[in-house]
Design a protein around this motif. Sequence first.
Motif, short mmCIF file in Angstrom:
data_model
loop_
_atom_site.label_atom_id
_atom_site.label_comp_id
_atom_site.label_asym_id
_atom_site.label_seq_id
_atom_site.Cartn_x
_atom_site.Cartn_y
_atom_site.Cartn_z
N GLU A 46 0.86 -1.20 0.11
CA GLU A 46 0.20 0.07 -0.04
C GLU A 46 1.08 1.35 0.08
OE1 GLU A 46 -3.43 0.57 -0.08
OE2 GLU A 46 -3.38 -1.75 -0.53
N LEU A 47 1.94 1.35 0.65
CA LEU A 47 2.78 2.43 0.62
C LEU A 47 3.49 2.44 -0.72
CD1 LEU A 47 4.36 4.79 2.04
CD2 LEU A 47 6.16 3.16 3.03
N GLU A 48 3.83 1.54 -1.34
CA GLU A 48 4.50 1.57 -2.79
C GLU A 48 3.37 2.03 -3.77
OE1 GLU A 48 6.28 -1.89 -4.12
OE2 GLU A 48 6.91 -2.41 -1.81
N LYS A 49 2.05 1.67 -3.32
CA LYS A 49 1.00 2.28 -4.44
C LYS A 49 0.71 3.64 -3.93
CE LYS A 49 -3.93 1.28 -4.99
NZ LYS A 49 -5.07 0.38 -4.38
N ASP A 69 11.61 17.45 -12.90
CA ASP A 69 10.93 16.01 -12.28
C ASP A 69 11.75 14.62 -12.16
OD1 ASP A 69 8.65 17.77 -12.49
OD2 ASP A 69 7.45 16.41 -13.90
N ALA A 70 12.97 14.94 -12.68
CA ALA A 70 13.84 13.82 -12.67
C ALA A 70 14.73 13.81 -11.46
CB ALA A 70 14.83 13.86 -13.95
N ASP A 71 14.52 15.21 -10.68
CA ASP A 71 15.34 15.34 -9.51
C ASP A 71 14.67 15.02 -8.31
OD1 ASP A 71 17.32 16.12 -11.22
OD2 ASP A 71 16.66 18.19 -11.20
N VAL A 72 13.27 14.64 -8.36
CA VAL A 72 12.50 14.37 -7.09
C VAL A 72 12.56 12.82 -6.70
CG1 VAL A 72 10.25 14.67 -6.01
CG2 VAL A 72 10.96 16.06 -7.84
N GLN A 73 13.20 12.90 -5.19
CA GLN A 73 13.15 11.60 -4.62
C GLN A 73 12.44 11.61 -3.38
OE1 GLN A 73 15.02 9.02 -5.29
NE2 GLN A 73 15.74 9.88 -7.45
N ALA A 74 11.65 10.41 -3.37
CA ALA A 74 10.85 10.02 -2.28
C ALA A 74 11.28 9.01 -1.31
CB ALA A 74 9.39 9.91 -2.69
N GLY A 75 11.32 9.48 0.09
CA GLY A 75 11.34 8.38 1.10
C GLY A 75 10.38 7.97 2.12
N THR A 94 4.84 9.47 -8.22
CA THR A 94 5.77 9.15 -9.35
C THR A 94 4.95 9.42 -10.63
OG1 THR A 94 5.44 6.84 -8.98
CG2 THR A 94 7.36 8.01 -8.13
N SER A 95 3.54 8.90 -10.63
CA SER A 95 2.87 8.91 -11.71
C SER A 95 2.57 10.41 -12.35
CB SER A 95 1.42 8.30 -11.62
OG SER A 95 0.80 8.94 -10.52
N GLY A 111 13.19 4.50 -2.42
CA GLY A 111 13.16 5.07 -3.70
C GLY A 111 12.54 4.54 -4.92
N VAL A 112 12.61 4.96 -6.06
CA VAL A 112 11.93 4.38 -7.12
C VAL A 112 12.22 2.96 -7.30
CG1 VAL A 112 13.61 5.27 -8.84
CG2 VAL A 112 11.18 4.85 -9.40
N ASP A 113 13.53 2.65 -7.46
CA ASP A 113 13.91 1.22 -7.53
C ASP A 113 15.41 1.13 -6.95
OD1 ASP A 113 15.19 -1.23 -8.82
OD2 ASP A 113 13.37 -1.29 -9.62
N TYR A 114 15.82 0.06 -6.28
CA TYR A 114 17.07 -0.20 -5.71
C TYR A 114 17.94 -0.14 -6.90
CZ TYR A 114 20.93 -2.03 -2.52
OH TYR A 114 21.92 -2.29 -1.75
N PHE A 115 17.93 -0.48 -8.14
CA PHE A 115 18.67 -0.70 -9.17
C PHE A 115 19.21 0.72 -9.65
CE2 PHE A 115 18.17 -5.36 -10.60
CZ PHE A 115 18.72 -5.60 -9.34
#
Length: 766
Positions: free
Chosen positions: A349-352, A370-376, A359-360, A393-397
């Motif tokens: 639910e948090l990821e959703k 918009d490429a510079d915005v990070q969420a935690g 991110t959407s 973050g958006v993805d660990y990779f």
Amino acid sequence: MGRAEERRARQRGGHRAAPKSRRRSSRAAGKTGKSGIRRLFTWKKILGTFFGLCLLGIGAFIALYLMVEVPNGNAAARAAQLQSNVYKYSDGTVLARKGTLNREIVELSKVPKDVQHTFVAAENKTFYSDSGIDLRGTARGLFNTVTGRGTQGGSTITQQYVKNYYLSQEQTVTRKLKEMIISLKVDRQMTKDQILAGYINTSYYGRNAYGIQAAAQAYYRINAEKLTVEQGAYLSALLQAPSQYDWAVATDTGKQLVKQRWNYVLDNMVEEGWLDKADRDAMKFPVPKEPKPAAGLEGQKGYLVALANQQLEQQLMQQQGISKSEAEAQVVDQGWTITLNIDKKKQAELEKAVKAQLTSKLDKKKRSVDADVQAGAVSVDPKTGEIVALYGGVDYFDHYTSNATRTDYQPASTFKPVILAAALEEGAKTQDDKPITANTIYDGTSKRPVKGSAIGFAPENEDDKDYGDVTVQTAMNKSINSVFAQMGVDVGMDNVLEVASKLGMDTADLKAVPAQTLGTMGASPLQMAGVYATLDNHGKKVTPTILKSAEHNTRTVDMPDPVGDQVLTREAADTVTSVLTGVVDDGTARVAVRDNPEREGRPVAGKTGTSDDNKSAWFTGYTPDLVTSVGLFGEDDKPPHPQVEMYGAGGEDRVNGGGFPAQIWAAYTFGVSAKDTKFDLDTDQGAAVKPSEKPTPTRTPTRPPTQEPTTEPPTTEPTTSKPPTSKPPTQTPTTKPPTTPPPSPSTTPPVEEIPEDNPTDPVEGQ
């Protein structure tokens, strides 16, 4: 009778008194007793005993030396000892498996000689001349192991190689004795080059890299034979604390420490004659490349696994007294079964919520920012301290650094509740000697010089807005900087930082200056979740933990209780909670949280925060059963990833705490938290228990109180106003002709203090 006694007798007239004879007899008896003790503890016997023990120890050591053989060991055998760690959700389902060995053995001849010397300079300058052991260091290690203090360095390169290649990382007297004996034998059986090659090929460098070849690729994308002296010095420095010194994730303190270690290595090389001083002075620190995460840790898995490993290593360090690098060696790929507190449903639910609310809505093709915005985000159960969900973050990779645990961004106004907590805890008073409560009146004029400060400080409110005389409740609702700057000085900044530390913030390197009241220190969503969880838990310290259990085939690690002692009085903690309900119902978070149709009557307390340069935006809030801290951070998506402003991101003029962060918080929390709960508050102050008192104005605002900032983003203003749900039904209509001159903002109930026609966090503190 001796001659001396005869002479004394003649002097006394030839008679000896009987009492004196008795005294002499007593002295003789005492002398006999002392002689018995002396005969028992003579120097000869003491020395004999000492030498006997020494001979016994030497004999025992010789016996052990003859008995202990050098084990058979090779790369394949060592690799076979490594096992995958299994990570599970709280319900026991498997989250991830991690344990692929990343190692490639290289011959020492392919490693530049100067790079070889960096490892010797870092770990063991006498390596080429010693016998394989450091007696003083080994004795210290044995003593520390026996007394439960763990090891404190002192091992030679040979000993470290033996530990890595032939033995294990466990800290026992038996293992330490074996290490010493095998090291002596290995030093006799192998050349120094063979030992050094074994050492640099078996050591763990972080980033899942075993050996110098894997490390060279992981940190610099080159083969070991291409390493420079500067790069070799960094890799050798890493061995002391691989994860702490990894430049990609290191804190400011970690970066400072690894630079010191790097300089230490190079200076030692100059001292040993392995490096020219002029060349050394011209060297610059070689910042490593971005890491490439291990397979199987995509999405949020890598962030969860990284925090689990980190907290397990911390437990081993505390319980065994071992170093960071030793703890890592015990955890990484060692066959652990680690169960996390992560709730599978809440995590999803948090990821959703992040995807739906943030991110959407970001489109870097339309807006480069918009490429510079990070969420935690971190979500914690305040009653147990369990981390039930985490967003790194958006993805660990794609983004190796976890935004949930990073501490390099300002928490801004989410720090204001800490100031109020300190005021209540300390029983602080204003400059006019009045107790600080939720109803205490402060001057909310922007840029008003703080009184009582040894340092000149006059903070600006958001959009330089003046508020006149306001209560503390109103100041929290509107996040008025000038009020909390003055309150911090009234309480004493030393006291404020002390309370912050008790609540879980890292204040060790902070100066007690008024500027800290604006939340200018660094903090992570993990830390802020812990602070607010402690408030939610009525002042009992909550230290959020992701670990539920950690089991190995040889042991189980005891986990400490995440809920600790009372660090704030219940009344102080509950009063802050009561005040923070006003931020939601009548303040900067009302649009995203109060008016959210999914709220369904849930009680909510929280605080928004937006840094003055718009590099960070926060909402940390809680219901009685769940605390969640959400942070947005402006980070340049191109290396070296400096902090940047987020103006314009997502199509908004400014990213405020009451915007995306509060929207993420509400979408997640109202989907997973209990509905039939309430705050059990032991207080008679704050918005949750009674409306703020109407203060009597003592000054005239410099601007009309109804004036709105002209810079407020217009794109999010609603076309119609919606009355606050908490507005008393019997309240006098605002359209009633006033019988007195227009009052200051502080003379009306909080519900009227933020105009409904501009609700998008117009007065968020900097």
